[in-house]
Design an enzyme around this catalytic site. Structure first.
Site, PDB file in Angstrom:
ATOM      1  N   HIS A 177       0.802  -1.232   0.000  1.00 12.59           N
ATOM      2  CA  HIS A 177       0.000   0.000   0.000  1.00 12.59           C
ATOM      3  C   HIS A 177       0.833   1.280   0.000  1.00 12.59           C
ATOM      4  O   HIS A 177       0.301   2.354  -0.316  1.00 12.59           O
ATOM      5  CB  HIS A 177      -0.926   0.029   1.220  1.00 12.59           C
ATOM      6  CG  HIS A 177      -1.979  -1.028   1.229  1.00 12.59           C
ATOM      7  ND1 HIS A 177      -2.850  -1.220   0.170  1.00 12.59           N
ATOM      8  CD2 HIS A 177      -2.303  -1.969   2.165  1.00 12.59           C
ATOM      9  CE1 HIS A 177      -3.667  -2.223   0.453  1.00 12.59           C
ATOM     10  NE2 HIS A 177      -3.352  -2.698   1.658  1.00 12.59           N
ATOM     11  N   ASP A 212      -3.576 -10.814  -1.825  1.00 16.47           N
ATOM     12  CA  ASP A 212      -4.015 -10.216  -0.568  1.00 16.47           C
ATOM     13  C   ASP A 212      -5.484  -9.833  -0.715  1.00 16.47           C
ATOM     14  O   ASP A 212      -5.944  -9.521  -1.817  1.00 16.47           O
ATOM     15  CB  ASP A 212      -3.158  -8.959  -0.329  1.00 16.47           C
ATOM     16  CG  ASP A 212      -3.267  -8.373   1.058  1.00 16.47           C
ATOM     17  OD1 ASP A 212      -4.343  -7.855   1.388  1.00 16.47           O
ATOM     18  OD2 ASP A 212      -2.263  -8.392   1.794  1.00 16.47           O
ATOM     19  N   HIS A 214      -6.812  -7.192   0.186  1.00 12.02           N
ATOM     20  CA  HIS A 214      -6.865  -5.763  -0.136  1.00 12.02           C
ATOM     21  C   HIS A 214      -6.186  -5.488  -1.468  1.00 12.02           C
ATOM     22  O   HIS A 214      -5.158  -6.094  -1.789  1.00 12.02           O
ATOM     23  CB  HIS A 214      -6.175  -4.945   0.965  1.00 12.02           C
ATOM     24  CG  HIS A 214      -6.805  -5.112   2.308  1.00 12.02           C
ATOM     25  ND1 HIS A 214      -6.337  -6.008   3.248  1.00 12.02           N
ATOM     26  CD2 HIS A 214      -7.876  -4.508   2.882  1.00 12.02           C
ATOM     27  CE1 HIS A 214      -7.085  -5.955   4.329  1.00 12.02           C
ATOM     28  NE2 HIS A 214      -8.026  -5.041   4.138  1.00 12.02           N
ATOM     29  N   ASP A 301      -4.418 -12.429   4.518  1.00 10.50           N
ATOM     30  CA  ASP A 301      -5.707 -11.964   5.031  1.00 10.50           C
ATOM     31  C   ASP A 301      -6.870 -12.385   4.145  1.00 10.50           C
ATOM     32  O   ASP A 301      -8.030 -12.132   4.471  1.00 10.50           O
ATOM     33  CB  ASP A 301      -5.716 -10.448   5.247  1.00 10.50           C
ATOM     34  CG  ASP A 301      -5.146  -9.672   4.072  1.00 10.50           C
ATOM     35  OD1 ASP A 301      -4.837 -10.290   3.040  1.00 10.50           O
ATOM     36  OD2 ASP A 301      -4.988  -8.436   4.193  1.00 10.50           O
TER      37      ASP A 301
END
Length: 469
Positions: A177, A212, A214, A301
């Site tokens: 990120h 992931d 995200h 995750d």
């Protein structure tokens, strides 16, 4: 300690970072001996694994979901299954600020290098500017933490570039990120972007894949306007889920149009649906793009029972993505990423280390020191147990529509893009050193780094070359 003066080559299975000339000489004789089409199990020296115990001691703070301690748990689980004996294990060097500035703004890197918990109150304006605070707190040893996880990914890329490894593993990396001038989503320095920049010195095209939960927004943003990097992200999208990017229509711009591939998914994604869409999309991507190297971010995750996740994936569903990409026999850098149920993160990345080694693990987790009791949550088994079932909203119709749109976008790319001739930049931005003149307090650690090659009582090996006996 007396062992601190032991020459580095005395350590069982641990290869110290050598000078560039020696690395290249070593690689020249064996770099491309075996055909990548070989179906034999990989030899030990073809897979490199990066870990430093210091990275697992970092602490984001009370009640923060990011727990670097999961990296120590992963490493000890890898050791308990004896997987370290099948790989070359490296302690990553700490990356330099000048390397980080190959992507990040110099003022941002400089601020990270200077800020401390005790001084942050005096820099509220800069803290806001760089998005530092609640999600991305300032903690003791922050910049060393960044140096270590970034160094592992860059070092892995260098080994791939020179044919010294076919696969490089850095579970501490994958902080996808982080942006050019700001932290985001628990991420400060984007090791993935820096590793890709390193790979681009030797490969015309690099493929980035993100599983992931995200969206891999920082990596996509960095390469949004170029065709030399294709980014492919499989992630939860909608319902204001962080970071809110990664829509199907986000395909890149300018020369990079259609080189950003987003596969937005809904709550409750299960193994069958994930396998199907991942394999279909990635087969097409590999056929069309033909990358020279692949970077695979394996955020855990997306597993069932994650504290911040909402998918229903098992270890097998997650690891099947790793196994599928390994089959293409393209130089592969594998990193960690998100993952907020520590025991499951360790299970996942150990399971995927085994998958990269073509090894099958016992369902019963071996007893080992320090972290064994963490696995009582599922009866000390190598499996993920969903705490509560999440309804799968990814209907066959929805997944088919997403797949069809992605395939249409990929069909717009008629062939793999070329790249003009250019002089290859030097490997990373690392100055050369005369180790005899090296300040022992500056670079690797005391005694020109020899103490950093001595492992604590709770680390790597147990054989006749173990210096901790």
């Amino acid at each position: 300690r007396a062992a601190a003066r032991t020459p580095p080559l005395a350590f069982a299975g641990v290869v110290p970072r050598t000078s560039r000339s020696r690395r290249h000489a070593r690689g020249a004789g064996r770099a491309r001996e075996a055909s990548r089409a070989s179906v034999m199990a990989p030899s030990k020296d073809r897979i490199s694994y990066f870990y430093d115990a210091d990275v697992g001691t970092s602490y984001y703070g009370n009640n923060h979901p990011m727990k670097p301690h999961r990296l120590a748990m992963t490493h000890h689980l890898v050791l308990s299954y004896d997987l370290h004996k099948k790989m070359e294990v490296y302690r990553p060097r700490r990356s330099y600020p000048v390397e980080m500035s190959q992507f990040h703004a110099e003022d941002y890197v400089d601020f990270l290098s200077r800020i401390t918990p005790d001084t942050q109150q005096d820099h509220t304006e800069q803290m806001q500017r760089y998005n530092l605070g609640e999600d991305c707190p300032i903690f003791d040893g922050l910049f060393d933490f960044c140096k270590l996880y970034t160094g592992g990914s860059i070092d892995g890329a260098v080994r791939l570039n020179h044919g010294l490894s076919d696969i490089a593993i850095n579970w501490s990396g994958g902080l996808h990120h982080a942006k050019k001038s700001e932290a985001s989503g628990f991420c400060y320095i984007n090791d993935l972007v820096l590793a890709i920049l390193e790979l681009l010195k030797h490969h015309p095209r690099v493929l980035y894949i993100d599983i992931d939960i995200h969206h891999g927004d920082g990596v996509e943003e960095a390469f949004y306007l170029t065709d030399r990097v294709m980014t492919v992200s499989f992630h939860k999208y909608g319902d204001m889920f962080f970071p809110g990017t990664g829509a199907l229509k986000d395909v890149g711009g300018d020369a990079g149009k259609y080189y950003s591939v987003n596969v937005p998914l809904l709550d409750g994604m299960d193994d069958a649906g994930f396998r199907a869409i991942f394999k279909s999309v990635m087969q097409k991507v590999m056929d069309v793009y033909q990358p020279g190297a692949v970077v695979l971010q394996c955020g855990a995750d997306s597993l069932a029972a994650d504290r911040l996740g909402c998918f229903n994936l098992t270890l097998d569903g997650h690891a099947d993505c790793v196994k599928f990409m390994k089959r293409f026999n393209v130089p592969l850098l594998v990193t960690g990423g998100g993952g907020y149920t520590k025991s499951n993160v360790a299970r996942c990345w150990t399971y995927e280390t085994a998958a990269l080694l073509d090894k099958t693990l016992s369902t019963d987790i071996p007893e080992h020191d320090f972290y064994y009791e963490y696995y009582a949550d599922v009866g000390y088994k190598m499996k993920v147990q969903p705490t509560n079932y999440i309804e799968n909203l990814n209907t066959k119709t929805y997944l088919q529509d997403v797949k069809q749109q992605v395939m249409e976008n990929l069909r717009a790319l008629e062939h793999a893009p070329g790249v003009g001739m250019h002089e290859v930049p030097p490997d990373s931005m690392i100055p050369e050193f005369d180790e005899d003149e090296l300040n022992p307090d500056e670079r690797y650690g005391g005694a020109a780094g020899m103490d950093k090659l001595v492992f604590g009582d709770d680390e790597f090996y147990e054989d006749d070359k173990d210096q901790d006996r």
